[in-house]
Design a protein around this motif. Structure first.
Motif, PDB file in Angstrom:
ATOM      1  N   GLY A  13       0.806  -1.215   0.000  1.00  0.00           N
ATOM      2  CA  GLY A  13       0.000   0.000   0.000  1.00  0.00           C
ATOM      3  C   GLY A  13       0.838   1.263   0.000  1.00  0.00           C
ATOM      4  O   GLY A  13       0.544   2.218  -0.733  1.00  0.00           O
ATOM      5  N   VAL A  14       1.892   1.280   0.803  1.00  0.00           N
ATOM      6  CA  VAL A  14       2.762   2.459   0.863  1.00  0.00           C
ATOM      7  C   VAL A  14       3.493   2.651  -0.466  1.00  0.00           C
ATOM      8  O   VAL A  14       3.622   3.774  -0.971  1.00  0.00           O
ATOM      9  N   GLY A  15       3.973   1.557  -1.053  1.00  0.00           N
ATOM     10  CA  GLY A  15       4.662   1.649  -2.339  1.00  0.00           C
ATOM     11  C   GLY A  15       3.763   2.236  -3.420  1.00  0.00           C
ATOM     12  O   GLY A  15       4.156   3.153  -4.156  1.00  0.00           O
ATOM     13  N   PHE A  16       2.529   1.740  -3.506  1.00  0.00           N
ATOM     14  CA  PHE A  16       1.591   2.259  -4.500  1.00  0.00           C
ATOM     15  C   PHE A  16       1.196   3.694  -4.179  1.00  0.00           C
ATOM     16  O   PHE A  16       1.003   4.506  -5.091  1.00  0.00           O
ATOM     17  N   MET A  17       1.049   4.011  -2.896  1.00  0.00           N
ATOM     18  CA  MET A  17       0.708   5.378  -2.518  1.00  0.00           C
ATOM     19  C   MET A  17       1.760   6.356  -3.034  1.00  0.00           C
ATOM     20  O   MET A  17       1.435   7.411  -3.588  1.00  0.00           O
ATOM     21  N   LEU A  18       3.028   6.019  -2.881  1.00  0.00           N
ATOM     22  CA  LEU A  18       4.093   6.907  -3.327  1.00  0.00           C
ATOM     23  C   LEU A  18       4.147   6.988  -4.851  1.00  0.00           C
ATOM     24  O   LEU A  18       4.278   8.088  -5.421  1.00  0.00           O
ATOM     25  N   ILE A  19       4.047   5.859  -5.519  1.00  0.00           N
ATOM     26  CA  ILE A  19       4.083   5.854  -6.980  1.00  0.00           C
ATOM     27  C   ILE A  19       2.937   6.678  -7.549  1.00  0.00           C
ATOM     28  O   ILE A  19       3.117   7.494  -8.467  1.00  0.00           O
ATOM     29  N   PHE A  20       1.745   6.510  -6.983  1.00  0.00           N
ATOM     30  CA  PHE A  20       0.589   7.212  -7.542  1.00  0.00           C
ATOM     31  C   PHE A  20       0.433   8.624  -6.996  1.00  0.00           C
ATOM     32  O   PHE A  20      -0.303   9.425  -7.577  1.00  0.00           O
ATOM     33  N   THR A  21       1.118   8.950  -5.908  1.00  0.00           N
ATOM     34  CA  THR A  21       1.238  10.360  -5.538  1.00  0.00           C
ATOM     35  C   THR A  21       1.914  11.112  -6.672  1.00  0.00           C
ATOM     36  O   THR A  21       1.491  12.210  -7.054  1.00  0.00           O
ATOM     37  N   ALA A  22       2.950  10.511  -7.222  1.00  0.00           N
ATOM     38  CA  ALA A  22       3.659  11.136  -8.341  1.00  0.00           C
ATOM     39  C   ALA A  22       2.831  11.106  -9.619  1.00  0.00           C
ATOM     40  O   ALA A  22       2.674  12.128 -10.303  1.00  0.00           O
ATOM     41  N   PHE A  23       2.285   9.950  -9.954  1.00  0.00           N
ATOM     42  CA  PHE A  23       1.617   9.805 -11.254  1.00  0.00           C
ATOM     43  C   PHE A  23       0.308  10.573 -11.330  1.00  0.00           C
ATOM     44  O   PHE A  23       0.032  11.255 -12.327  1.00  0.00           O
ATOM     45  N   THR A  24      -0.533  10.482 -10.315  1.00  0.00           N
ATOM     46  CA  THR A  24      -1.816  11.187 -10.379  1.00  0.00           C
ATOM     47  C   THR A  24      -1.622  12.704 -10.341  1.00  0.00           C
ATOM     48  O   THR A  24      -2.348  13.438 -11.018  1.00  0.00           O
ATOM     49  N   THR A  25      -0.636  13.156  -9.570  1.00  0.00           N
ATOM     50  CA  THR A  25      -0.339  14.589  -9.565  1.00  0.00           C
ATOM     51  C   THR A  25       0.126  15.038 -10.942  1.00  0.00           C
ATOM     52  O   THR A  25      -0.307  16.078 -11.454  1.00  0.00           O
ATOM     53  N   CYS A  26       0.982  14.241 -11.538  1.00  0.00           N
ATOM     54  CA  CYS A  26       1.466  14.534 -12.887  1.00  0.00           C
ATOM     55  C   CYS A  26       0.310  14.586 -13.876  1.00  0.00           C
ATOM     56  O   CYS A  26       0.192  15.523 -14.677  1.00  0.00           O
ATOM     57  N   GLY A  27      -0.578  13.590 -13.808  1.00  0.00           N
ATOM     58  CA  GLY A  27      -1.704  13.547 -14.726  1.00  0.00           C
ATOM     59  C   GLY A  27      -2.657  14.720 -14.554  1.00  0.00           C
ATOM     60  O   GLY A  27      -3.221  15.232 -15.527  1.00  0.00           O
ATOM     61  N   ASN A  28      -2.828  15.163 -13.314  1.00  0.00           N
ATOM     62  CA  ASN A  28      -3.759  16.254 -13.039  1.00  0.00           C
ATOM     63  C   ASN A  28      -3.268  17.604 -13.564  1.00  0.00           C
ATOM     64  O   ASN A  28      -4.078  18.471 -13.900  1.00  0.00           O
ATOM     65  N   ILE A  29      -1.963  17.778 -13.604  1.00  0.00           N
ATOM     66  CA  ILE A  29      -1.442  19.112 -13.950  1.00  0.00           C
ATOM     67  C   ILE A  29      -0.712  19.141 -15.289  1.00  0.00           C
ATOM     68  O   ILE A  29      -0.296  20.219 -15.730  1.00  0.00           O
ATOM     69  N   GLU A  30      -0.569  18.008 -15.962  1.00  0.00           N
ATOM     70  CA  GLU A  30       0.313  17.993 -17.127  1.00  0.00           C
ATOM     71  C   GLU A  30      -0.158  18.913 -18.244  1.00  0.00           C
ATOM     72  O   GLU A  30       0.666  19.578 -18.885  1.00  0.00           O
ATOM     73  N   GLN A  31      -1.467  18.994 -18.507  1.00  0.00           N
ATOM     74  CA  GLN A  31      -1.917  19.877 -19.581  1.00  0.00           C
ATOM     75  C   GLN A  31      -1.696  21.340 -19.215  1.00  0.00           C
ATOM     76  O   GLN A  31      -1.336  22.156 -20.064  1.00  0.00           O
ATOM     77  N   THR A  32      -1.884  21.666 -17.936  1.00  0.00           N
ATOM     78  CA  THR A  32      -1.614  23.038 -17.482  1.00  0.00           C
ATOM     79  C   THR A  32      -0.142  23.378 -17.671  1.00  0.00           C
ATOM     80  O   THR A  32       0.211  24.473 -18.125  1.00  0.00           O
ATOM     81  N   VAL A  33       0.724  22.426 -17.320  1.00  0.00           N
ATOM     82  CA  VAL A  33       2.162  22.639 -17.479  1.00  0.00           C
ATOM     83  C   VAL A  33       2.522  22.782 -18.953  1.00  0.00           C
ATOM     84  O   VAL A  33       3.298  23.670 -19.338  1.00  0.00           O
ATOM     85  N   ILE A  34       1.954  21.927 -19.789  1.00  0.00           N
ATOM     86  CA  ILE A  34       2.268  21.960 -21.219  1.00  0.00           C
ATOM     87  C   ILE A  34       1.873  23.305 -21.839  1.00  0.00           C
ATOM     88  O   ILE A  34       2.587  23.851 -22.681  1.00  0.00           O
TER      89      ILE A  34
END
Length: 211
Positions: A13-34
């Motif tokens: 659970g902790v491993g997935f939490m950390l991986i998806f903290t990065a990925f979901t944050t990236c997915g949420n803001i990537e178009q704004t960043v682009i």
């Protein structure tokens, strides 16, 4: 053995939490960043990237079980975690070709990752613990939506324009978080695969009358 399996569930659970903290944050803001990129040669789209990811994800579910069987659930999750980190770090220096290649790779990796996760969770559960272990894993995973978005809010709440330096800093931090999650998966302990699937299936038989 029981303590080892409980520990594995928390580590998972902790491993997935950390991986998806990065990925979901990236997915949420990537178009704004682009949209704020100063690189005029970049022509990629965050929407296209996500479409590729989930399209490949859907198709790859057909072969992911075979990959997990050959590679093993633990190693499948570790390798997939590395791909997730690669996708996140690609935003530190965005290039159109790398965005779409990374999107394709992470789509396949996602299918393998989630197939391996389900396999590993069942291997570390029995009919008495499967509900508890599933709930524990998902409770930890859902924390990823809190921590990543909270970090972006605190860092960028008064930022009107996302500078190249702000972008690089954020995605380097996110990639380190993702790699930390993958490192946690490395610490998972191997357990002998008792025939728990039969016990778990038996507990689900009454629900089949609903269908």
């Amino acid at each position: 053995m029981g303590d080892c399996r409980v520990g594995n569930i928390y580590l998972l659970g902790v491993g997935f939490m950390l991986i998806f903290t990065a990925f979901t944050t990236c997915g949420n803001i990537e178009q704004t960043v682009i949209r704020t990129l100063t690189n005029t040669s970049f022509s990629g789209s965050g929407y296209d990237s996500l479409a590729i990811i989930y399209g490949v994800f859907s198709a790859s579910n057909l072969i992911a079980p075979s990959v997990v069987t050959v590679v093993g659930p633990k190693m499948s999750m570790i390798l997939s975690g590395v791909v997730y980190s690669g996708y996140v770090i690609s935003f530190s220096k965005p290039m159109t070709w790398s965005l779409y290649i990374a999107s394709t790779l992470i789509g396949f990796a996602a299918a393998v990752l989630w197939t391996a996760q389900g396999t590993f969770l069942v291997m570390n559960s029995d009919s008495a613990t499967i509900n508890r272990n599933t709930g524990t894993f998902w409770a930890l995973l859902q924390c990823s939506m809190l921590f990543g978005n909270l970090y972006v809010y605190l860092q960028w709440r008064e930022v009107m324009t996302i500078s190249d330096n702000d972008r690089r800093t954020l995605f380097i931090v996110l990639s380190v978080i993702s790699l930390a999650g993958t490192a946690v998966l490395v610490t998972l302990k191997d357990t002998k695969h008792a025939d728990n699937s039969r016990q778990i299936f038996d507990t689900l038989l009454p629900s089949q009358t609903l269908f």
